[in-house]
Scaffold this motif. Structure first.
Motif: not given
Lengths: 181, 171
Positions: A58-60, A92-96, B13-16, B30-32
């Motif tokens: 999700l973060a990526g 809050m939305a910031m992942p990582g 999965l939605g974001a991807f 994104a995958l990397r």
């Protein structure tokens, strides 16, 4: 050298504490307790892993979808309470981890976000980041506790940002040539 | 798989999928990005989970129950707020620790204060990341603005706890 040390400081600190506490467990409580603790750790690992992998995907993906520059214009010094709310939502939305968040804070600062928005962003990220809550807090501590903790943390980022705007300490973002008016 | 994990998986999965609709290169980036984060996070996790388990084995249960128990009130909330700042590392350390404290009988508001203190004060993160990137003056402003908020969170939790009867019960 310093950069390498900083990048791996968490791992080094954790490993040292782990070695010391592991030896203490072995000496004080015996090898049986040592193995039991490792078993507990393995169980937690298996519980957390699926959520962790999903959270990182999700973060990526989000990082590719949301360009950081697009957020900055909402968070300037004139943005008022709305700016603090926007900063809270973005935090809050910031992942990582901190390796991603603090460099982004610097980018936002140089793009015009004021100190109140930056501090609201940091507090919201550290305290109520969705990824952290969903990946770690809910699986480990249960949904009820996580919700209680989340609700108690919700107002804090706006309070911190509003207070920060009134603190009479001068600050300009590193790398800015001269103080902005 | 819990409901929370399922929601997270759907979101991921939605974001991807959205990234994939932007084009294959975006999805590849994104995958990397995901792979790099996994490589960075996994060693931390593998080191931190045994550490948390060892610490839990060493910390006497009555310590958490006494100093940070439900009866410890405002003093317990204040102690927990400060103690939280000294927990090193990320969520992979703090949340397993809190779990063992809760199992040992620590109080809910005190644990809310502990997590909030860890998140807001986090001295290890301040020294390793915030200071080098943003500088000492910024940290001064931020800690002045937010230093007492963990105590506020604990007090809020004390008020709200009656609404969450299952907060300290593990499924």
């Amino acid at each position: 050298m310093l950069r390498t040390l900083r990048r791996h400081s968490s791992l080094a600190i954790i490993l040292s504490i782990g070695l010391v506490s592991g030896s203490l467990v072995w000496v004080l409580h015996g090898p049986e307790a040592f193995r039991r603790a490792l078993g507990v750790a393995w169980g937690v690992f298996l519980t957390v892993l699926p959520a962790l992998l999903a959270g990182l995907l999700l973060a990526g993906s989000l990082k590719q979808l949301i360009p950081p520059g697009a957020l900055a214009k909402w968070m300037g010094a004139e943005s008022g309470a709305r700016g603090l709310l926007v900063a809270t939502l973005c935090g809050m939305a910031m992942p990582g981890g901190p390796m991603a968040a603090f460099p982004l804070v610097l980018v936002l600062a140089q793009a015009g976000a004021d100190r109140g928005a930056l501090i609201a962003f940091i507090v919201a990220w550290a305290l109520n980041g969705f990824q952290r809550v969903l990946v770690w807090e809910v699986p480990l501590l249960g949904a009820d506790f996580a919700l209680l903790r989340f609700l108690c943390g919700l107002p804090l980022s706006v309070i911190a940002g509003a207070v920060a705007r009134r603190i009479p300490v001068a600050w300009v973002p590193p790398g800015t040539p001269e103080p902005r008016a | 798989m819990s409901i929370g994990q399922a929601i997270l998986l759907v979101l991921a999965l939605g974001a991807f999928g959205l990234a994939l609709r932007r084009g294959v290169p975006t999805a590849q980036r994104a995958l990397r990005e995901t792979g790099q984060t996994i490589l960075r996070v996994l060693p931390l996790l593998v080191a931190a989970l045994p550490m948390a388990a060892f610490l839990a084995e060493l910390i006497p249960a009555d310590l958490a129950a006494g100093w940070l128990g439900p009866e410890s009130g405002l003093a317990g909330i204040a102690i927990a707020s400060l103690a939280g700042g000294f927990i090193p590392g990320g969520p992979f350390v703090s949340f397993p620790l809190v779990l063992t404290f809760i199992k040992a009988g620590a109080g809910g508001p005190q644990m809310v204060a502990l997590i909030t203190g860890w998140a807001i004060l986090g001295f290890h993160r301040v020294i390793a990341w915030e200071w080098p990137v943003l500088g000492g003056r910024f940290i001064l402003i931020r800690l002045l603005a937010s230093g007492l908020l963990p105590i506020l969170a604990g007090v809020l939790a004390q008020w709200l706890l009656p609404l969450f009867p299952h907060a300290l019960v593990r499924p």
